[in-house]
Design a protein around this motif. Structure first.
Motif, PDB file in Angstrom:
ATOM      1  N   GLU A  43      29.701 -26.240 -20.126  1.00 29.54           N
ATOM      2  CA  GLU A  43      30.283 -25.979 -21.216  1.00 29.54           C
ATOM      3  C   GLU A  43      31.855 -25.435 -21.150  1.00 29.54           C
ATOM      4  O   GLU A  43      32.693 -25.844 -21.871  1.00 29.54           O
ATOM      5  CB  GLU A  43      29.456 -24.625 -21.807  1.00 29.54           C
ATOM      6  N   ALA A  44      31.884 -24.755 -20.025  1.00 32.64           N
ATOM      7  CA  ALA A  44      33.330 -24.440 -19.925  1.00 32.64           C
ATOM      8  C   ALA A  44      34.176 -25.497 -19.580  1.00 32.64           C
ATOM      9  O   ALA A  44      35.432 -25.469 -20.100  1.00 32.64           O
ATOM     10  CB  ALA A  44      33.478 -23.318 -18.715  1.00 32.64           C
ATOM     11  N   LYS A  45      33.609 -26.720 -18.947  1.00 31.18           N
ATOM     12  CA  LYS A  45      34.566 -27.633 -18.662  1.00 31.18           C
ATOM     13  C   LYS A  45      34.806 -28.691 -19.621  1.00 31.18           C
ATOM     14  O   LYS A  45      35.953 -29.007 -19.672  1.00 31.18           O
ATOM     15  CB  LYS A  45      33.696 -28.507 -17.280  1.00 31.18           C
ATOM     16  N   TYR A  46      33.819 -28.871 -20.365  1.00 33.69           N
ATOM     17  CA  TYR A  46      33.842 -30.211 -21.246  1.00 33.69           C
ATOM     18  C   TYR A  46      33.874 -29.663 -22.622  1.00 33.69           C
ATOM     19  O   TYR A  46      34.227 -30.532 -23.445  1.00 33.69           O
ATOM     20  CB  TYR A  46      32.878 -31.170 -21.139  1.00 33.69           C
ATOM     21  N   ILE A  47      33.166 -28.618 -23.172  1.00 30.03           N
ATOM     22  CA  ILE A  47      33.032 -28.380 -24.453  1.00 30.03           C
ATOM     23  C   ILE A  47      34.103 -27.364 -24.987  1.00 30.03           C
ATOM     24  O   ILE A  47      34.851 -27.353 -25.913  1.00 30.03           O
ATOM     25  CB  ILE A  47      31.555 -27.740 -24.679  1.00 30.03           C
TER      26      ILE A  47
ATOM     27  N   PRO B 123      41.138 -23.960 -19.516  1.00 31.43           N
ATOM     28  CA  PRO B 123      42.057 -24.842 -18.633  1.00 31.43           C
ATOM     29  C   PRO B 123      42.249 -24.324 -17.380  1.00 31.43           C
ATOM     30  O   PRO B 123      41.769 -23.096 -16.927  1.00 31.43           O
ATOM     31  CB  PRO B 123      43.450 -24.189 -19.619  1.00 31.43           C
ATOM     32  N   GLY B 124      42.438 -25.350 -16.399  1.00 33.45           N
ATOM     33  CA  GLY B 124      42.872 -24.854 -14.985  1.00 33.45           C
ATOM     34  C   GLY B 124      44.471 -24.632 -15.009  1.00 33.45           C
ATOM     35  O   GLY B 124      45.201 -24.631 -15.842  1.00 33.45           O
ATOM     36  N   ILE B 125      44.672 -24.024 -13.863  1.00 28.94           N
ATOM     37  CA  ILE B 125      46.267 -23.707 -13.585  1.00 28.94           C
ATOM     38  C   ILE B 125      46.592 -24.872 -12.610  1.00 28.94           C
ATOM     39  O   ILE B 125      46.167 -24.768 -11.443  1.00 28.94           O
ATOM     40  CB  ILE B 125      46.442 -22.191 -12.854  1.00 28.94           C
TER      41      ILE B 125
ATOM     42  N   LEU C 287      39.552 -42.839  -4.527  1.00 26.09           N
ATOM     43  CA  LEU C 287      40.070 -41.562  -5.045  1.00 26.09           C
ATOM     44  C   LEU C 287      38.960 -40.611  -4.967  1.00 26.09           C
ATOM     45  O   LEU C 287      37.872 -40.779  -4.579  1.00 26.09           O
ATOM     46  CB  LEU C 287      40.139 -41.597  -6.557  1.00 26.09           C
ATOM     47  N   VAL C 288      39.072 -39.165  -4.881  1.00 24.22           N
ATOM     48  CA  VAL C 288      38.405 -38.316  -4.783  1.00 24.22           C
ATOM     49  C   VAL C 288      38.958 -37.055  -5.139  1.00 24.22           C
ATOM     50  O   VAL C 288      40.088 -36.910  -5.059  1.00 24.22           O
ATOM     51  CB  VAL C 288      37.928 -37.878  -3.239  1.00 24.22           C
ATOM     52  N   ARG C 289      38.072 -36.365  -5.899  1.00 15.90           N
ATOM     53  CA  ARG C 289      38.430 -34.652  -6.055  1.00 15.90           C
ATOM     54  C   ARG C 289      37.739 -33.878  -5.173  1.00 15.90           C
ATOM     55  O   ARG C 289      36.476 -33.719  -5.048  1.00 15.90           O
ATOM     56  CB  ARG C 289      38.230 -34.411  -7.363  1.00 15.90           C
ATOM     57  N   ALA C 290      38.639 -32.931  -4.553  1.00 12.88           N
ATOM     58  CA  ALA C 290      37.718 -32.087  -3.587  1.00 12.88           C
ATOM     59  C   ALA C 290      37.859 -30.771  -3.810  1.00 12.88           C
ATOM     60  O   ALA C 290      39.100 -30.198  -4.415  1.00 12.88           O
ATOM     61  CB  ALA C 290      38.512 -32.381  -2.096  1.00 12.88           C
TER      62      ALA C 290
ATOM     63  N   PRO D  99      40.896 -36.929 -20.342  1.00 12.65           N
ATOM     64  CA  PRO D  99      42.599 -36.509 -20.573  1.00 12.65           C
ATOM     65  C   PRO D  99      42.455 -34.935 -20.117  1.00 12.65           C
ATOM     66  O   PRO D  99      43.511 -34.500 -19.717  1.00 12.65           O
ATOM     67  CB  PRO D  99      42.879 -36.597 -21.929  1.00 12.65           C
ATOM     68  N   ILE D 100      41.297 -34.148 -20.152  1.00 13.93           N
ATOM     69  CA  ILE D 100      41.464 -32.528 -19.770  1.00 13.93           C
ATOM     70  C   ILE D 100      40.841 -32.353 -18.488  1.00 13.93           C
ATOM     71  O   ILE D 100      40.843 -31.448 -17.938  1.00 13.93           O
ATOM     72  CB  ILE D 100      40.766 -31.754 -20.846  1.00 13.93           C
ATOM     73  N   SER D 101      40.445 -33.555 -17.799  1.00 12.11           N
ATOM     74  CA  SER D 101      39.832 -33.212 -16.661  1.00 12.11           C
ATOM     75  C   SER D 101      41.125 -33.028 -15.579  1.00 12.11           C
ATOM     76  O   SER D 101      41.926 -33.111 -15.512  1.00 12.11           O
ATOM     77  CB  SER D 101      39.187 -34.600 -16.096  1.00 12.11           C
ATOM     78  N   MET D 102      40.668 -31.981 -14.393  1.00 12.54           N
ATOM     79  CA  MET D 102      41.428 -31.672 -13.699  1.00 12.54           C
ATOM     80  C   MET D 102      42.129 -32.830 -12.587  1.00 12.54           C
ATOM     81  O   MET D 102      43.107 -32.732 -12.268  1.00 12.54           O
ATOM     82  CB  MET D 102      40.531 -30.607 -12.650  1.00 12.54           C
TER      83      MET D 102
END
Length: 385
Positions: free
Chosen positions: A286-290, A294-296, A325-328, A351-354
């Motif tokens: 919910e915090a991530k997608y709904i 925001p991240g910093i 690609l990878v997100r670590a 578009p809002i992904s880190m």
């Protein structure tokens, strides 16, 4: 006879590479995959590529879908689905299984199959099992069709957090305390398996995080503060995966870093920090997608910390034999040590992904990121490499 003065037929312009964006899938991350696909379809350069959207429904049907990014978003907290985008209720897309033939066919019940043309590269934006875990990658290897992202082994390792942690440990990367409960162990002696978790809590303290071993997007994860919530957390994790992972809570900051493969090898983006969300116990789905917490970006780290987490992100990429690609994801503990939590071989790409945000801050725009990934796949062969 000379042909010098004969009229010449005009040369046909070269065919643009055809990119099949494959999305949806059978996992519980179906909706987020559709959102990701919408962002990719919107960003991909149509003057440079022909695009074929292919959605996989939750029951596994490969459907020809509308090329309509505007319909592939979360609206009023509701996620989109392939079924709402499919051009028919019964038609199916068939990939070639002959490496000498890349022509995709569309078949409707009672109708003559229709050729959709050749596909030069697949951009698989599926998340979770049956897509991100090496299964689709294996199919594409058999078909001889190049694709974006990691191969079979790296995708499987990146999906299974148990074996991911084992690989990282073998390469000297620091991981936090964890416990795995496998399906046969639970079926054989449920009480003994539960006791292992309770003993683990006795050694490392509460809270614990109970999660599916092979899922993502924070789906199925429960933060367990004491024994009273354990059974419900186990049931929730097992609803998504019969193999579950139990992790000790680590005190520290959540730091993420993107890795992208360039011509000279993988490079790391500037890192980001995920602050504790105000309305959630942790950075859950919910915090991530709904609620779009925001991240910093970039993370407020010292130059030494930034250099170290970037180095470790590339090490994790190499340790798992990743491509593209990878997100670590890391924890920066209170004693200043980076502990790797996991990698995502097909991270959230909305578009809002880190991941896109970190590369945007590193000088690589979203459209350029998509283009670079497609070009890398076009220049990489299938098979052993």
């Amino acid at each position: 006879m000379s042909t010098e003065n004969l009229p010449q037929s005009p040369e046909q312009p070269p065919r643009k590479p055809r990119v099949a964006v494959v999305f949806g899938g059978r996992s519980s991350e179906h909706g987020i995959s559709v959102v990701t696909a919408g962002a990719v379809l919107k960003a991909i350069d149509r003057t440079k590529y022909d695009v074929l959207p292919i959605g996989i429904t939750q029951d596994g049907r490969w459907a020809l879908t509308a090329d309509a990014p505007e319909r592939m978003a979360i609206v009023d907290r509701r996620q989109p689905s392939v079924d709402l985008l499919a051009e028919s209720d019964g038609g199916g897309v068939i990939l070639p299984v002959d490496p000498s033939n890349r022509e995709v066919v569309y078949s409707e019940p009672g109708s003559v199959p229709k050729a959709l043309g050749e596909v030069d590269v697949v951009f698989p934006v599926l998340h979770g099992p049956y897509g991100e875990d090496g299964t689709l990658q294996g199919l594409l290897e058999l078909s001889g069709v190049p694709y974006v992202g990691s191969g079979v082994l790296a995708s499987a390792v990146g999906q299974d957090k148990d074996y991911m942690k084992r690989v990282f440990t073998s390469f000297g990367l620091k991981v936090g305390p964890y416990l795995v409960i496998r399906p046969r162990e639970w079926q054989r002696d449920e009480a003994a398996a539960r006791k292992r978790i309770v003993d683990f809590a006795g050694e490392h303290g509460w809270p614990l995080f109970v999660k599916p071993a092979r899922a993502g997007s924070s789906i199925g994860i429960t933060k367990v503060d004491d024994l009273s919530g354990l059974d419900e957390a186990i049931a929730e994790a097992q609803r998504h995966d019969p193999k579950i992972l139990v992790e000790a809570a680590l005190r520290g900051r959540e730091i993420e870093c993107g890795v992208l493969e360039f011509e000279d090898g993988p490079r790391a983006s500037v890192p980001a920090e995920i602050p504790p969300p105000d309305a959630h116990a942790y950075y859950d789905f919910e915090a991530k997608y709904i609620d779009s917490t925001p991240g910093i970006v970039p993370a407020p780290l010292t130059p030494e910390e930034t250099a170290e987490v970037r180095r470790l992100a590339v090490e994790a990429f190499e340790a798992a034999s990743c491509e593209g690609l990878v997100r670590a994801d890391f924890f920066l503990t209170e004693d200043g040590e980076f502990v790797i939590n996991e990698i995502n071989t097909m991270p959230g790409f909305t578009p809002i992904s880190m991941y896109p945000q970190m590369w945007q801050a590193s000088g690589v725009s979203y459209p350029e990121l998509v283009d670079r990934l497609v070009q890398a796949a076009l220049h990489r062969s299938t098979g052993l490499r």
